[in-house]
Design a protein around this motif. Structure first.
Motif, short mmCIF file in Angstrom:
data_model
loop_
_atom_site.label_atom_id
_atom_site.label_comp_id
_atom_site.label_asym_id
_atom_site.label_seq_id
_atom_site.Cartn_x
_atom_site.Cartn_y
_atom_site.Cartn_z
N PRO A 173 0.81 -1.21 0.00
CA PRO A 173 0.00 0.00 0.00
C PRO A 173 0.85 1.27 0.00
O PRO A 173 1.88 1.33 0.66
CB PRO A 173 -0.79 -0.09 1.31
N THR A 174 0.39 2.22 -0.77
CA THR A 174 0.94 3.57 -0.74
C THR A 174 -0.20 4.46 -0.27
O THR A 174 -1.29 4.43 -0.83
CB THR A 174 1.44 4.02 -2.12
N VAL A 175 0.07 5.22 0.78
CA VAL A 175 -0.96 6.07 1.39
C VAL A 175 -0.59 7.53 1.13
O VAL A 175 0.54 7.94 1.41
CB VAL A 175 -1.07 5.81 2.91
N VAL A 176 -1.55 8.29 0.58
CA VAL A 176 -1.33 9.71 0.30
C VAL A 176 -2.26 10.52 1.18
O VAL A 176 -3.46 10.25 1.25
CB VAL A 176 -1.56 10.03 -1.20
N PHE A 177 -1.68 11.51 1.84
CA PHE A 177 -2.41 12.35 2.78
C PHE A 177 -2.86 13.64 2.12
O PHE A 177 -2.31 14.04 1.09
CB PHE A 177 -1.52 12.65 4.00
N PRO A 178 -3.83 14.33 2.72
CA PRO A 178 -4.34 15.57 2.13
C PRO A 178 -3.26 16.63 1.89
O PRO A 178 -3.40 17.45 0.99
CB PRO A 178 -5.37 16.06 3.16
N ASP A 179 -2.17 16.60 2.68
CA ASP A 179 -1.12 17.60 2.49
C ASP A 179 -0.16 17.23 1.35
O ASP A 179 0.81 17.93 1.10
CB ASP A 179 -0.35 17.83 3.79
N GLY A 180 -0.42 16.10 0.68
CA GLY A 180 0.40 15.69 -0.46
C GLY A 180 1.54 14.75 -0.10
O GLY A 180 2.19 14.22 -0.98
N THR A 181 1.79 14.55 1.20
CA THR A 181 2.84 13.61 1.59
C THR A 181 2.33 12.19 1.42
O THR A 181 1.12 11.95 1.36
CB THR A 181 3.30 13.84 3.04
N ALA A 182 3.28 11.26 1.34
CA ALA A 182 2.92 9.86 1.12
C ALA A 182 3.78 8.96 1.99
O ALA A 182 4.89 9.32 2.37
CB ALA A 182 3.10 9.51 -0.35
N MET A 183 3.23 7.78 2.29
CA MET A 183 3.97 6.73 3.00
C MET A 183 3.76 5.43 2.21
O MET A 183 2.66 5.15 1.76
CB MET A 183 3.45 6.53 4.42
N THR A 184 4.83 4.65 2.10
CA THR A 184 4.76 3.38 1.41
C THR A 184 4.86 2.24 2.42
O THR A 184 5.81 2.20 3.20
CB THR A 184 5.88 3.27 0.37
N ASN A 185 3.87 1.37 2.39
CA ASN A 185 3.77 0.21 3.28
C ASN A 185 4.02 0.60 4.74
O ASN A 185 4.82 -0.02 5.44
CB ASN A 185 4.74 -0.89 2.84
#
Length: 83
Positions: free
Chosen positions: A58-70
């Motif tokens: 999973p790649t998660v994208v937050f409203p501020d444009g930042t992302a986290m992978t797994n």
């Protein structure tokens, strides 16, 4: 805890890590939009751009444009709590 605005989690149907993370976040009351990168070529391009050319979920994208992978669920909860 409800997240607003929208958090997007890019997934595939066969990804066990995606299912587990989605379940953990649901138990915590975190709302998100799930996007299957195998069904949405634009989403697949987004994931590849965020992950150096890899379709890692999973790649998660937050409203501020930042992302986290797994990420672990705890890291997402910290992020949305503002820590």
């Amino acid at each position: 805890m409800t997240s607003t605005p929208e958090i997007i989690m890019y997934t595939t149907p066969w990804c066990g890590f995606c299912r587990r993370l989605k379940s953990q976040l649901a138990r915590e009351g975190v709302e998100l939009t799930e996007v299957d990168i195998e069904q949405d070529p634009t989403a697949a391009e987004t994931v590849m751009r965020l992950n150096g050319g890899n379709q890692t979920v999973p790649t998660v994208v937050f409203p501020d444009g930042t992302a986290m992978t797994n990420p672990p669920a705890a890291k997402i909860l910290e992020k949305i709590a503002g820590n």
